[in-house]
Design a protein around this motif. Structure first.
Motif, short mmCIF file in Angstrom:
data_model
loop_
_atom_site.label_atom_id
_atom_site.label_comp_id
_atom_site.label_asym_id
_atom_site.label_seq_id
_atom_site.Cartn_x
_atom_site.Cartn_y
_atom_site.Cartn_z
N LEU A 40 -101.16 -22.09 2.62
CA LEU A 40 -101.12 -23.51 2.96
C LEU A 40 -99.75 -23.88 3.53
O LEU A 40 -99.67 -24.67 4.48
N PHE A 41 -98.70 -23.30 2.98
CA PHE A 41 -97.35 -23.53 3.52
C PHE A 41 -97.28 -23.04 4.96
O PHE A 41 -96.70 -23.70 5.82
N ALA A 42 -97.88 -21.89 5.23
CA ALA A 42 -97.92 -21.36 6.60
C ALA A 42 -98.65 -22.30 7.53
O ALA A 42 -98.21 -22.57 8.67
N SER A 43 -99.79 -22.84 7.08
CA SER A 43 -100.59 -23.70 7.95
C SER A 43 -99.85 -24.98 8.30
O SER A 43 -100.09 -25.57 9.36
N GLU A 44 -98.94 -25.40 7.45
CA GLU A 44 -98.16 -26.62 7.72
C GLU A 44 -97.23 -26.43 8.91
O GLU A 44 -96.80 -27.40 9.52
N HIS A 45 -96.92 -25.19 9.27
CA HIS A 45 -95.89 -24.94 10.27
C HIS A 45 -96.44 -24.58 11.65
O HIS A 45 -95.71 -24.07 12.50
N GLY A 46 -97.72 -24.88 11.87
CA GLY A 46 -98.27 -24.82 13.22
C GLY A 46 -98.04 -23.49 13.93
O GLY A 46 -98.41 -22.43 13.42
N SER A 47 -97.40 -23.55 15.09
CA SER A 47 -97.20 -22.36 15.91
C SER A 47 -96.31 -21.31 15.25
O SER A 47 -96.27 -20.16 15.69
N TRP A 48 -95.63 -21.70 14.22
CA TRP A 48 -94.77 -20.76 13.47
C TRP A 48 -95.44 -20.32 12.18
O TRP A 48 -94.78 -20.01 11.20
N TRP A 49 -96.76 -20.24 12.20
CA TRP A 49 -97.49 -19.96 10.96
C TRP A 49 -97.17 -18.58 10.39
O TRP A 49 -97.14 -18.41 9.17
N GLU A 50 -96.91 -17.59 11.26
CA GLU A 50 -96.71 -16.24 10.71
C GLU A 50 -95.37 -16.12 10.00
O GLU A 50 -95.27 -15.52 8.92
N VAL A 51 -94.32 -16.72 10.56
CA VAL A 51 -93.04 -16.71 9.85
C VAL A 51 -93.08 -17.72 8.70
O VAL A 51 -92.40 -17.54 7.69
N GLY A 52 -93.89 -18.78 8.85
CA GLY A 52 -94.09 -19.71 7.74
C GLY A 52 -94.72 -19.02 6.54
O GLY A 52 -94.39 -19.31 5.39
N LEU A 53 -95.65 -18.10 6.82
CA LEU A 53 -96.29 -17.35 5.73
C LEU A 53 -95.27 -16.47 5.02
O LEU A 53 -95.22 -16.43 3.78
N VAL A 54 -94.45 -15.76 5.79
CA VAL A 54 -93.42 -14.92 5.18
C VAL A 54 -92.44 -15.77 4.37
O VAL A 54 -92.08 -15.42 3.25
N ALA A 55 -92.05 -16.91 4.94
CA ALA A 55 -91.14 -17.81 4.22
C ALA A 55 -91.78 -18.31 2.94
O ALA A 55 -91.12 -18.36 1.88
N GLY A 56 -93.06 -18.68 3.00
CA GLY A 56 -93.75 -19.14 1.80
C GLY A 56 -93.80 -18.09 0.72
O GLY A 56 -93.62 -18.40 -0.47
N VAL A 57 -94.04 -16.85 1.11
CA VAL A 57 -94.07 -15.75 0.13
C VAL A 57 -92.69 -15.57 -0.50
O VAL A 57 -92.55 -15.43 -1.72
N ILE A 58 -91.65 -15.61 0.34
CA ILE A 58 -90.29 -15.41 -0.18
C ILE A 58 -89.89 -16.55 -1.10
O ILE A 58 -89.36 -16.32 -2.20
N TYR A 59 -90.12 -17.77 -0.68
CA TYR A 59 -89.77 -18.91 -1.54
C TYR A 59 -90.58 -18.91 -2.84
O TYR A 59 -90.04 -19.23 -3.92
N ASN A 60 -91.87 -18.57 -2.76
CA ASN A 60 -92.68 -18.48 -3.98
C ASN A 60 -92.12 -17.43 -4.93
O ASN A 60 -92.03 -17.63 -6.15
N TRP A 61 -91.78 -16.28 -4.35
CA TRP A 61 -91.20 -15.20 -5.15
C TRP A 61 -89.89 -15.63 -5.78
O TRP A 61 -89.61 -15.34 -6.96
N TRP A 62 -89.08 -16.37 -5.02
CA TRP A 62 -87.78 -16.79 -5.55
C TRP A 62 -87.97 -17.78 -6.70
O TRP A 62 -87.20 -17.77 -7.66
N MET A 63 -88.98 -18.65 -6.59
CA MET A 63 -89.27 -19.54 -7.72
C MET A 63 -89.69 -18.75 -8.95
O MET A 63 -89.28 -19.05 -10.08
N MET A 64 -90.49 -17.70 -8.75
CA MET A 64 -90.88 -16.85 -9.87
C MET A 64 -89.66 -16.19 -10.52
O MET A 64 -89.57 -16.11 -11.74
N ARG A 65 -88.73 -15.72 -9.68
CA ARG A 65 -87.55 -15.02 -10.20
C ARG A 65 -86.59 -15.96 -10.90
O ARG A 65 -86.04 -15.62 -11.96
#
Length: 204
Positions: free
Chosen positions: A148-173
């Motif tokens: 969903l975070f990726a979808s918010e970023h339109g044409s940058w969805w693929e890097v948005g997905l990577v960013a979402g994964v990293i930020y989610n992981w950082w919240m877990m850590r």
């Protein structure tokens, strides 16, 4: 979301437009979210490093592969096109630029981390989300939040997905809203600086 729909129709001067967005949204955040807005940072250096890494990931494909963002994957009627939402008139207005920078580097990280890492994953686990600790992991919630975070970023969805994964992981850590806000702020400040130095306004 209301401002995104309404503000372009008002025809305000760029600096006024940016000021209204900053004051209204910032005011709502302070009024509603102040009791849960924990800005304490526990892993400052690492959070800055995470933010820099996401910034480099964000601009990397466009730097390494000419025409990458214009391909049909990232420029179509579904995800949109890599175009700037910042009007040309604002690009020569120092006050509008400063206010836009503050929105991107200060306000947006607070809003997005409150929503994407602070509220949504927890309410998806239990509607009484206050009972769920920050950073609680379930595979479904982790990945649906990133998508969903990726979808918010339109044409940058693929890097948005990577960013979402990293930020989610950082919240877990870290289990720290402050650390995630700091990482996100560093990313956005880097992108904003890159826009101003390179003139690649599509990132704004």
């Amino acid at each position: 979301m209301v401002l995104l729909a309404v503000m372009p129709k008002l025809g305000l001067a760029p600096a006024v437009d940016q000021a209204v967005r900053l004051v209204l949204v910032g005011g709502v955040v302070l009024a509603v979210s102040r009791p849960v807005l924990d800005l304490r940072v526990r892993s400052g250096i690492a959070s800055v490093g995470i933010g820099v890494a996401v910034f480099l990931i964000w601009i990397g494909p466009d730097l390494l592969i000419p025409g990458w963002r214009e391909s049909v994957l990232f420029s179509n009627d579904i995800v949109g096109r890599p175009e700037s939402g910042f009007p040309e008139a604002g690009r020569t207005d120092p006050l509008a630029i400063v206010l836009r920078f503050i929105r991107a580097a200060v306000l947006v990280p607070v809003i997005e981390e409150l929503f994407w890492r602070g509220w949504l994953p927890r309410v998806a686990i239990d509607p009484a989300f206050e009972r769920i600790p920050l950073g609680t992991y379930t595979p479904f919630v982790f990945w649906i939040t990133a998508l969903l975070f990726a979808s918010e970023h339109g044409s940058w969805w693929e890097v948005g997905l990577v960013a979402g994964v990293i930020y989610n992981w950082w919240m877990m850590r870290t289990r720290s809203l402050g650390d995630c806000i700091l990482a996100h702020a560093v990313t956005n400040a880097g992108l904003s600086t890159y826009v101003l130095l390179s003139g690649k306004w599509q990132y704004w």
